[in-house]
Design a protein around this motif. Sequence first.
Motif, PDB file in Angstrom:
ATOM      1  N   ARG A 273       4.903   2.387  -8.131  1.00  0.00           N
ATOM      2  CA  ARG A 273       4.138   3.807  -8.159  1.00  0.00           C
ATOM      3  C   ARG A 273       2.760   3.679  -7.749  1.00  0.00           C
ATOM      4  N   CYS A 274       2.219   4.725  -7.532  1.00  0.00           N
ATOM      5  CA  CYS A 274       1.022   4.795  -6.868  1.00  0.00           C
ATOM      6  C   CYS A 274      -0.025   5.470  -7.793  1.00  0.00           C
ATOM      7  N   PRO A 275      -0.878   4.847  -8.229  1.00  0.00           N
ATOM      8  CA  PRO A 275      -2.052   5.180  -9.438  1.00  0.00           C
ATOM      9  C   PRO A 275      -2.401   6.337  -8.864  1.00  0.00           C
ATOM     10  N   ASP A 276      -2.807   6.584  -7.553  1.00  0.00           N
ATOM     11  CA  ASP A 276      -3.721   7.456  -6.932  1.00  0.00           C
ATOM     12  C   ASP A 276      -3.221   8.975  -6.903  1.00  0.00           C
ATOM     13  N   CYS A 277      -1.978   8.918  -6.313  1.00  0.00           N
ATOM     14  CA  CYS A 277      -1.386  10.225  -6.122  1.00  0.00           C
ATOM     15  C   CYS A 277       0.035  10.443  -6.979  1.00  0.00           C
ATOM     16  N   GLY A 278       0.158   9.308  -7.372  1.00  0.00           N
ATOM     17  CA  GLY A 278       1.284   9.557  -8.636  1.00  0.00           C
ATOM     18  C   GLY A 278       2.658   9.478  -8.173  1.00  0.00           C
TER      19      GLY A 278
ATOM     20  N   LEU B  76       0.989  -1.312   0.047  1.00  0.00           N
ATOM     21  CA  LEU B  76      -0.034  -0.065   0.108  1.00  0.00           C
ATOM     22  C   LEU B  76       0.777   1.269   0.076  1.00  0.00           C
ATOM     23  N   CYS B  77       0.500   2.274  -0.843  1.00  0.00           N
ATOM     24  CA  CYS B  77       1.120   3.495  -1.008  1.00  0.00           C
ATOM     25  C   CYS B  77       1.036   4.127   0.663  1.00  0.00           C
ATOM     26  N   PRO B  78       2.424   4.621   1.116  1.00  0.00           N
ATOM     27  CA  PRO B  78       2.666   5.060   2.350  1.00  0.00           C
ATOM     28  C   PRO B  78       1.981   6.375   2.390  1.00  0.00           C
ATOM     29  N   HIS B  79       1.707   7.158   1.283  1.00  0.00           N
ATOM     30  CA  HIS B  79       1.133   8.531   1.219  1.00  0.00           C
ATOM     31  C   HIS B  79      -0.278   8.313   1.421  1.00  0.00           C
ATOM     32  N   CYS B  80      -1.023   7.683   0.501  1.00  0.00           N
ATOM     33  CA  CYS B  80      -2.395   7.732   0.482  1.00  0.00           C
ATOM     34  C   CYS B  80      -3.228   6.340   0.796  1.00  0.00           C
ATOM     35  N   GLY B  81      -2.615   5.307   0.797  1.00  0.00           N
ATOM     36  CA  GLY B  81      -2.974   4.011   1.134  1.00  0.00           C
ATOM     37  C   GLY B  81      -3.447   3.206   0.025  1.00  0.00           C
TER      38      GLY B  81
HETATM   39 ZN   LIG Z   1      -0.264   7.333  -3.229  1.00  0.00          ZN
END
Ligand SMILES: [Zn+2]
Length: 67
Positions: free
Chosen positions: A34-39, A14-19
């Motif tokens: 990479r995170c598809p939500d926050c980029g 999971l993205c540590p920034h937005c989950g």
């Molecule tokens: Zn993210």
Amino acid sequence: MSFFSSRDAVTTHLCPHCGAALHIARTCHEVYMRCPDCGKRFPLSEYIERADEAMERFLESVYLDRI
Ligand SMILES: [Zn+2]
């Protein structure tokens, strides 16, 4: 028939920034998370020791392509 793409795969990390679920992705020269939500992007080295099945399959395909 597989949903698996050779350039991008969803992992269980999971993205540590937005989950959101992180993807493992590659360009011609590098593989990264990479995170598809926050980029945001994260270095693979931070996750490689905890590689899940999706990551292992992805990395196998990367290495096969290079042979
Ligand atoms: Zn993210």
